[in-house]
Design an enzyme around this catalytic site. Sequence first.
Site, PDB file in Angstrom:
ATOM      1  N   HIS A 114       0.849  -1.189   0.000  1.00  0.00           N
ATOM      2  CA  HIS A 114       0.000   0.000   0.000  1.00  0.00           C
ATOM      3  C   HIS A 114       0.890   1.246   0.000  1.00  0.00           C
ATOM      4  CE1 HIS A 114      -3.668   2.259   0.733  1.00  0.00           C
ATOM      5  NE2 HIS A 114      -2.974   2.980   1.598  1.00  0.00           N
ATOM      6  N   ASP A 150      -6.765  -2.634   4.315  1.00  0.00           N
ATOM      7  CA  ASP A 150      -5.470  -2.013   4.635  1.00  0.00           C
ATOM      8  C   ASP A 150      -5.167  -1.977   6.130  1.00  0.00           C
ATOM      9  OD1 ASP A 150      -5.119  -1.549   1.891  1.00  0.00           O
ATOM     10  OD2 ASP A 150      -6.075   0.405   1.988  1.00  0.00           O
ATOM     11  N   GLU A 179       8.505   0.939  -3.163  1.00  0.00           N
ATOM     12  CA  GLU A 179       7.651  -0.262  -3.121  1.00  0.00           C
ATOM     13  C   GLU A 179       8.367  -1.431  -3.788  1.00  0.00           C
ATOM     14  OE1 GLU A 179       3.539   0.122  -4.390  1.00  0.00           O
ATOM     15  OE2 GLU A 179       3.550   2.254  -3.962  1.00  0.00           O
TER      16      GLU A 179
HETATM   17  C1  GRF Z   1       0.936   0.620  -5.975  1.00  0.00           C
HETATM   18  O1  GRF Z   1       1.143   1.944  -5.594  1.00  0.00           O
HETATM   19  C2  GRF Z   1       0.466  -0.209  -4.805  1.00  0.00           C
HETATM   20  O2  GRF Z   1       0.984   0.225  -3.588  1.00  0.00           O
HETATM   21  C3  GRF Z   1      -1.025   0.007  -4.833  1.00  0.00           C
HETATM   22  O3  GRF Z   1      -1.349   0.064  -6.200  1.00  0.00           O
HETATM   23  C4  GRF Z   1      -0.221   0.474  -6.964  1.00  0.00           C
HETATM   24  C5  GRF Z   1       0.010  -0.610  -7.960  1.00  0.00           C
HETATM   25  O4  GRF Z   1       1.014  -0.297  -8.864  1.00  0.00           O
HETATM   26  N1  GRF Z   1      -1.701  -1.026  -4.073  1.00  0.00           N
HETATM   27  P1  GRF Z   1       1.529  -1.411  -9.870  1.00  0.00           P
HETATM   28  O5  GRF Z   1       0.311  -1.973 -10.595  1.00  0.00           O
HETATM   29  O6  GRF Z   1       2.266  -2.441  -9.099  1.00  0.00           O
HETATM   30  O7  GRF Z   1       2.419  -0.638 -10.823  1.00  0.00           O
END
Ligand code: GRF
Length: 194
Positions: A114, A150, A179
């Site tokens: 998230h 979440d 991420e």
């Molecule tokens: C990411 O920011 C994730 O945290 C959220 O949705 C977005 C997905 O991005 N849950 P991707 O599809 O992995 O590029």
Amino acid sequence: MVELIGNKKINLAVFISGKGSNFYALAKSSMLKKSKFKINLVISNNRKAKGLIFAKKFKIKKKILNFKNKNYTENKIIKLLSKDKIDLICLAGFMKILSKNFIKRFKGKIMNIHPSLLPKYKGLNVHERVIKNKEKYSGCTVHFVSSKLDSGKIILQKKVKVLKNDTPKSLAKKILKQEHLIYTKAIEKIYFNL
Ligand code: GRF
């Protein structure tokens, strides 16, 4: 930490709905010799999800499932997961809400990423709200999935500075970069104590 038998790699299923950049990052990291996991399956509720191209690139089996009948689809998923000996489900930009029963069945076996420092800013439009509230920091969180959106146990977080001239777009980009690093680390933390 989850107990593993022997030194085996864990098998992942990644669930996506869109761009799939986190799926790509996980797939890339799974290709490294030292990787502790393998992606056996990618599931999307959206046949137009851009991220599905990475299934082809990394030769990962893909399934596109329409969630019109959630119960039916989830039963199908359960069979697929068992067939592919999946140890862990990684939600990565997956926009469907899984049922309470499904989540209960795979307790401690579903992670999500998230783009905020949970428990702050659950839900959608995170970056807009962070900027509007003039937060000094934001970030990203990998957490276990529980039946409340979440809200499951936090596994790993990474903090990012919000600059005065940040826009939702620039902040999203900065956070997404983090991420891509923490998802792999979170898996290794839980399964391999790394
Ligand atoms: C990411 O920011 C994730 O945290 C959220 O949705 C977005 C997905 O991005 N849950 P991707 O599809 O992995 O590029």
